[in-house]
Design a protein around this motif. Structure first.
Motif, mmCIF file in Angstrom:
data_model
loop_
_atom_site.group_PDB
_atom_site.id
_atom_site.type_symbol
_atom_site.label_atom_id
_atom_site.label_comp_id
_atom_site.label_asym_id
_atom_site.label_seq_id
_atom_site.Cartn_x
_atom_site.Cartn_y
_atom_site.Cartn_z
ATOM 1 N N GLU B 98 14.844 -2.781 -1.367
ATOM 2 C CA GLU B 98 14.242 -1.819 -2.286
ATOM 3 C C GLU B 98 12.852 -1.483 -1.746
ATOM 4 O OE1 GLU B 98 15.319 -0.610 -5.339
ATOM 5 O OE2 GLU B 98 17.204 -1.722 -5.488
ATOM 6 N N LEU B 99 12.279 -0.395 -2.229
ATOM 7 C CA LEU B 99 10.865 -0.163 -1.958
ATOM 8 C C LEU B 99 10.118 -1.404 -2.437
ATOM 9 C CD1 LEU B 99 10.245 3.536 -3.095
ATOM 10 C CD2 LEU B 99 11.064 2.672 -0.900
ATOM 11 N N GLU B 101 7.330 -1.807 -3.728
ATOM 12 C CA GLU B 101 6.669 -1.623 -5.024
ATOM 13 C C GLU B 101 7.632 -1.758 -6.206
ATOM 14 O OE1 GLU B 101 5.134 2.265 -4.283
ATOM 15 O OE2 GLU B 101 6.791 3.244 -5.301
ATOM 16 N N THR B 104 7.430 -5.454 -6.910
ATOM 17 C CA THR B 104 6.104 -6.006 -7.177
ATOM 18 C C THR B 104 5.865 -6.179 -8.673
ATOM 19 O OG1 THR B 104 5.294 -4.905 -5.202
ATOM 20 C CG2 THR B 104 3.637 -5.645 -6.773
ATOM 21 N N LYS B 106 7.235 -8.227 -10.916
ATOM 22 C CA LYS B 106 8.327 -8.491 -11.836
ATOM 23 C C LYS B 106 8.671 -9.976 -11.947
ATOM 24 C CE LYS B 106 8.956 -4.027 -12.038
ATOM 25 N NZ LYS B 106 8.143 -3.657 -10.863
ATOM 26 N N ASP B 116 9.841 -9.590 3.010
ATOM 27 C CA ASP B 116 9.461 -8.220 3.331
ATOM 28 C C ASP B 116 10.064 -7.797 4.665
ATOM 29 O OD1 ASP B 116 7.875 -7.948 1.070
ATOM 30 O OD2 ASP B 116 6.141 -8.851 2.060
ATOM 31 N N GLU B 123 8.789 3.762 4.946
ATOM 32 C CA GLU B 123 8.532 3.060 3.684
ATOM 33 C C GLU B 123 8.371 1.555 3.872
ATOM 34 O OE1 GLU B 123 11.418 6.041 1.080
ATOM 35 O OE2 GLU B 123 12.260 4.346 2.179
ATOM 36 N N LEU B 124 7.626 0.933 2.961
ATOM 37 C CA LEU B 124 7.525 -0.532 2.934
ATOM 38 C C LEU B 124 8.672 -1.073 2.081
ATOM 39 C CD1 LEU B 124 3.722 -1.314 2.554
ATOM 40 C CD2 LEU B 124 5.174 -1.377 4.601
ATOM 41 N N LEU B 125 9.456 -1.950 2.677
ATOM 42 C CA LEU B 125 10.679 -2.407 2.016
ATOM 43 C C LEU B 125 10.700 -3.921 1.869
ATOM 44 C CD1 LEU B 125 13.118 -0.209 4.149
ATOM 45 C CD2 LEU B 125 12.174 0.352 1.903
ATOM 46 N N PHE B 380 9.828 0.857 -15.420
ATOM 47 C CA PHE B 380 10.175 1.825 -14.381
ATOM 48 C C PHE B 380 10.159 3.249 -14.899
ATOM 49 C CE2 PHE B 380 12.175 -1.999 -12.624
ATOM 50 C CZ PHE B 380 11.640 -1.963 -11.359
#
Lengths: 515, 515
Positions: B98-99, B101, B104, B106, B116, B123-125, B380
């Motif tokens: 997932e992305l 973020e 993050t 949760k 990571d 994108e950062l995944l 969300f």
């Protein structure tokens, strides 16, 4: 703040999207839409009010499967798995990531598409790029020399996918492989039989399976005068023949890869050839080709292969095609690829069976591919011991796309649950009675649902049945409870009949058993 | 050179292994063995002979599944899925990453365990940590307000797993969740019914399902004098009660988290309480507890829950247990956890049903858990719109471990294929005939195998059947071919009978149909 960093990252990503669209000269509407998103993000960064704000999307090149898509996916998997099982395959599973070094050096130019994990201390890891290299690692690690296995799992490639055509960065592979030292071409032929069975059973329209052999390609390159160190790069140019014209391929060979025009022309002659067993026979007599021992070994194997394919009754779809190259480095012998030919547009012409070149058909892309890789396991074995392997990978994502389109086009509704009956009530204050009855049904193995409301309206209970295709409703009311019966309603016909509680389970089974 | 870098990496990894063992005061043999491996690696780096050398292993905390393990896994999944389907669930799938973020914020303290992906541009995944947060993202993204779905997939946690106890860094979760605004406790009760059914059907020995409510915990903390800002951290200490004694938990509260001794003692009194509906009733009358509105709301819901559990016929295994806390941040209401109680050692005592504290039983760990999370989807949604959710996750890895141990202990052999018949020959030069016959069988849907040898020995063909549990052999010989028959051999009894080719398929089906 973390949030801020997230938005900044999103802005960066969105910026890339816009730049890419512009460089690709995408439509104005499309660019405008993405620019709007970018501005929205920038606005958010300015006026950050401390609330959590998320970019609601899946990672680039990936997608969720909704229940309808899952129902289709399950059906496709069922067909494929039952074929693999019919051929006696076991199944294994491997982790989604491997040590980075396990994947290094196995994929040639495509290695740049591997996803790496961040170094968070400990081992360096990468997401698997296919299921074949992990399979080879598994065999070497466990010193297995004989196995027939299938493996269905997701693999990862940092490609620039055309998602509309069913290509993703995360996608399923369905692999069937036979490892072991066996007599020539028997397992190879079984792999083709499996492709034939699966594509036939899935009913995707007409298809053809192209076969070639890496040794024939290498022999051909040798006799055409390609220098040894250019085999691989010329091979990957030949591989583009399904997407590019021969003229463009030739240009790339001569201008980019520095091949002589003469050599290119000779290759051009060969790669236009398609046929069956007799083409292999003809090439074994070919003055030039017959000078290469490698090519002759490959051609003899193609002949043997076709003799087994005849026994397997699949030669009507298989074509020996000298233009088939396939990208991956690890193939050592026979290679193959199945393509769908747009239904009715361009079936395999009859001459193709007799060695004459087949007409070009409009290919809608490869839906299966594979080949022999006798050296891969040895790359993992400390002593280099080889385990010959041959396998096939079903291109399931493209198949999903086609099946989805078909489902959408068809009038039939795809059911996403298998519920046989809904336990409903016509009056108020019957929640307890509904819960008691649904418990009886669950305990008897009946697939049943009840609405999570104290006093749902009968109409909304019936509507839920209509929407999700539940065929039966058990309706409870004061009178039914007094009489010890249930009103059984058939949703399709609206027919209603009282059934005694004792007979209810048997009646539901009778009415919902699949004939 | 790439190879060199790989070996250096391996040396680094191996060095860590050795250091870890030493710090853990592992046995001398174990340390010596790992040091030997380290020296081997270093030697290799010195005398690099250019050959590819790999560390043959899966990534730390992960494992392959061999065919036998897969056969067990398939059986377990089948039981679980058929239960989910019986309760009318659809299924979805989401990408493995997932992305970043999206994940993050949760998971509270556990966020440090998220894997990571490397930043390779774009994108950062991160790899998904559970299936619940992706589910919430899916609901918000698609604006879904009602769904009952299951999702079976792998999740990833950079934990230090005790693999012998069935804990891994890559492991399956089997989640069932109900999203939607419904009348209180009905979906919650169904989740518990599902846990009950699955654990019963899997036959894992006795179990108990502990339930509690986050509001009861929070109310309890409030009335015991825990400062508001310490609720979460004290809660995570309470969560350790299944692994630590009360004395140690108290020490952590007082010494590490700075709680007053008095408050800790009051908590200690409550968390020792176990019971059923009447414990909830008693606590509603409790002088202190009844002062907390939150606690009262939770206690009333526990009462309501138990009334539905009675209708579902599952109260014999469910215990209201005030020590149950569960770590994750996102729970808002009822929480629950199922544990296996070592078969026969410590079943749920009868008094537990009546509100008296149950005897401590030896827990072999949680095999299912879940709860209500009414706020997660809202995190969300751009406008914060909430979708109430309740769900359960089956701890499938631990269940696999138990089933594997059971299979090993039992005399019965686990079959890894479903092959019905082997097509064999008694004489030489019958490969073509074998391939023809096996084609007939495959085309009729029979699961059949043939050895990939031109002239296999009859003995080795029969041995293969013995080893892999194939029940029938079709033996071809010159005489049989002349007579138009096949010799059908029953592997178990060695009985042989001639069957005409026309009757063969019917005969195989008759003999291998599951009654």
């Amino acid at each position: 703040m973390d949030d801020k960093a997230q938005i900044q990252e999103a802005i960066k990503t969105q910026g890339e999207v816009v730049r890419k669209l512009k460089s690709e000269k995408a439509s104005k509407e499309q660019i405008d839409e993405e620019v709007a998103k970018l501005l929205q993000l920038k606005a958010r960064l300015g006026g950050d009010d401390g609330k959590h704000q998320f970019v609601l999307k899946t990672a680039k090149g990936t997608r969720d499967y909704n229940p309808k898509q899952m129902a289709i996916r399950e059906k496709v998997f069922k067909t494929i798995i039952s074929c693999f099982k019919r051929h006696g395959a076991e199944t294994i599973d491997t982790p989604v990531f491997e040590l980075k070094e396990t994947l290094t050096g196995k994929y040639g130019e495509d290695s740049k598409l591997i996803y790496d994990l961040k170094d968070q201390g400990g081992e360096l890891l990468s997401l698997r790029y296919d299921l074949t290299v992990p399979f080879a690692r598994y065999l070497a690690m466990n010193k297995i020399t004989n196995i027939k296995r299938y493996h269905i799992a997701k693999v990862y490639r940092r490609d620039n996918p055309a998602m509309t055509r069913g290509r993703y960065r995360e996608f399923y592979q369905c692999d069937f492989d036979i490892a072991g030292q066996y007599d020539g071409m028997i397992p190879d032929a079984e792999c083709l039989k499996i492709v034939y069975e699966i594509l036939s059973e899935l009913n995707l329209g007409d298809f053809r399976i192209k076969v070639n052999d890496r040794r024939i390609l290498d022999g051909m390159f040798a006799v055409c005068g390609v220098p040894d160190d250019k085999f691989r790069t010329i091979c990957s140019t030949v591989d583009k023949l399904d997407k590019m014209s021969w003229e463009d391929v030739k240009k790339e060979m001569v201008n980019e890869k520095g091949l002589s025009e003469e050599a290119a022309d000779q290759i051009g002659e060969y790669v236009s050839m398609q046929g069956g067993m007799d083409l292999a026979e003809r090439l074994l007599q070919d003055q030039k080709m017959s000078q290469s021992k490698q090519a002759c070994a490959g051609l003899s194997d193609i002949k043997l292969l076709f003799s087994y394919l005849q026994l397997f009754q699949v030669t009507d779809k298989v074509v020996f095609d000298l233009s088939l190259a396939r990208g991956l480095d690890y193939y050592t012998g026979i290679i193959y690829e199945a393509v769908l030919t747009q239904a009715g547009v361009a079936p395999v012409p009859a001459e193709a069976q007799n060695g004459a070149p087949a007409e070009e058909s409009v290919s809608v892309g490869s839906v299966a591919g594979g080949g022999r890789y006798d050296g891969l396991v040895g790359m993992f074995d400390p002593k280099g011991r080889k385990v010959p392997c041959v396998g096939v990978s079903i291109g399931i994502e493209r198949i999903f796309s086609i099946m989805e389109q078909k489902a959408e086009a068809s009038a039939e509704k795809v059911r996403t649950t298998e519920v046989q009956i809904m336990v409903a009530s016509a009056q108020k204050n019957l929640l307890e009675e509904r819960l008691k009855l649904v418990t009886e049904l669950w305990n008897a193995g009946i697939k049943a649902e009840v609405m999570y409301k104290k006093n749902p309206k009968l109409l909304s209970q019936l509507q839920h049945c209509e929407e999700s295709g539940i065929p039966l409703v058990a309706i409870l009311g004061e009178q039914e409870l007094k009489d010890g019966v249930v009103k059984l309603r058939v949703v399709a016909t609206r027919e209603e009949v009282d059934i005694s509680r004792a007979d209810l389970i048997g009646e539901i089974r009778r009415r919902t058993s699949e004939a």
